[in-house]
Scaffold this motif. Structure first.
Motif, short mmCIF file in Angstrom:
data_model
loop_
_atom_site.label_atom_id
_atom_site.label_comp_id
_atom_site.label_asym_id
_atom_site.label_seq_id
_atom_site.Cartn_x
_atom_site.Cartn_y
_atom_site.Cartn_z
N VAL A 92 0.87 -1.17 0.00
CA VAL A 92 0.00 0.00 0.00
C VAL A 92 0.91 1.22 0.00
CG1 VAL A 92 -1.77 1.30 1.21
CG2 VAL A 92 -1.83 -1.20 1.23
N GLN A 110 -3.39 0.76 -3.19
CA GLN A 110 -2.76 -0.56 -3.31
C GLN A 110 -2.06 -0.70 -4.65
OE1 GLN A 110 -2.74 -3.32 -1.03
NE2 GLN A 110 -1.24 -4.09 -2.51
N THR A 112 -0.14 -3.80 -6.62
CA THR A 112 0.14 -5.22 -6.62
C THR A 112 0.86 -5.59 -7.90
OG1 THR A 112 -1.84 -5.67 -5.30
CG2 THR A 112 -0.83 -7.53 -6.43
#
Length: 115
Positions: A92, A110, A112
């Motif tokens: 994050v 976030q 990823t």
């Protein structure tokens, strides 16, 4: 009070790119620093990059050469261009503003990176 609104996170494959944005509003000091920190699951929040309103900047060693911080002072917005992303960049990402003695954090976005 200063409000920070982040955007630009998401899911990307390793080697890909993302661009984060953070817009500040409210009682903005003309002299300030804005930057990015990140927190991966089970780890402490860590410094990523920072840039002052005067243009000085700094990066964590782990992102040097891959990430670029920039800002538009007229828009009170800081950006983080992230290239050559790695799975270990998954976290994050939080925007941080410091003006005078006051520090404010964004809500986080976030990022990823899949292998």
């Amino acid at each position: 009070q200063v409000q920070l609104v982040e955007s630009g996170g998401g899911l990307v494959q390793a080697g890909g790119s993302l661009r984060l944005s953070c817009a500040a509003s409210g009682s903005i000091f003309s002299i300030n620093t804005m930057g990015w920190y990140r927190q991966a699951p089970g780890k402490q929040r860590e410094f990523v990059a920072v840039m002052s309103s005067g243009g000085s900047l700094d990066y964590a060693d782990s992102v040097k050469g891959r990430f670029t911080i920039s800002r538009d002072n007229a828009k009170n917005t800081v950006y983080l261009q992230m290239n050559s992303l790695k799975p270990e960049d998954t976290a994050v990402y939080y925007c941080r503003y410091q003006g005078g003695l006051s520090v404010y954090w964004g809500q986080g976005t976030q990022v990823t990176v899949s292998s």
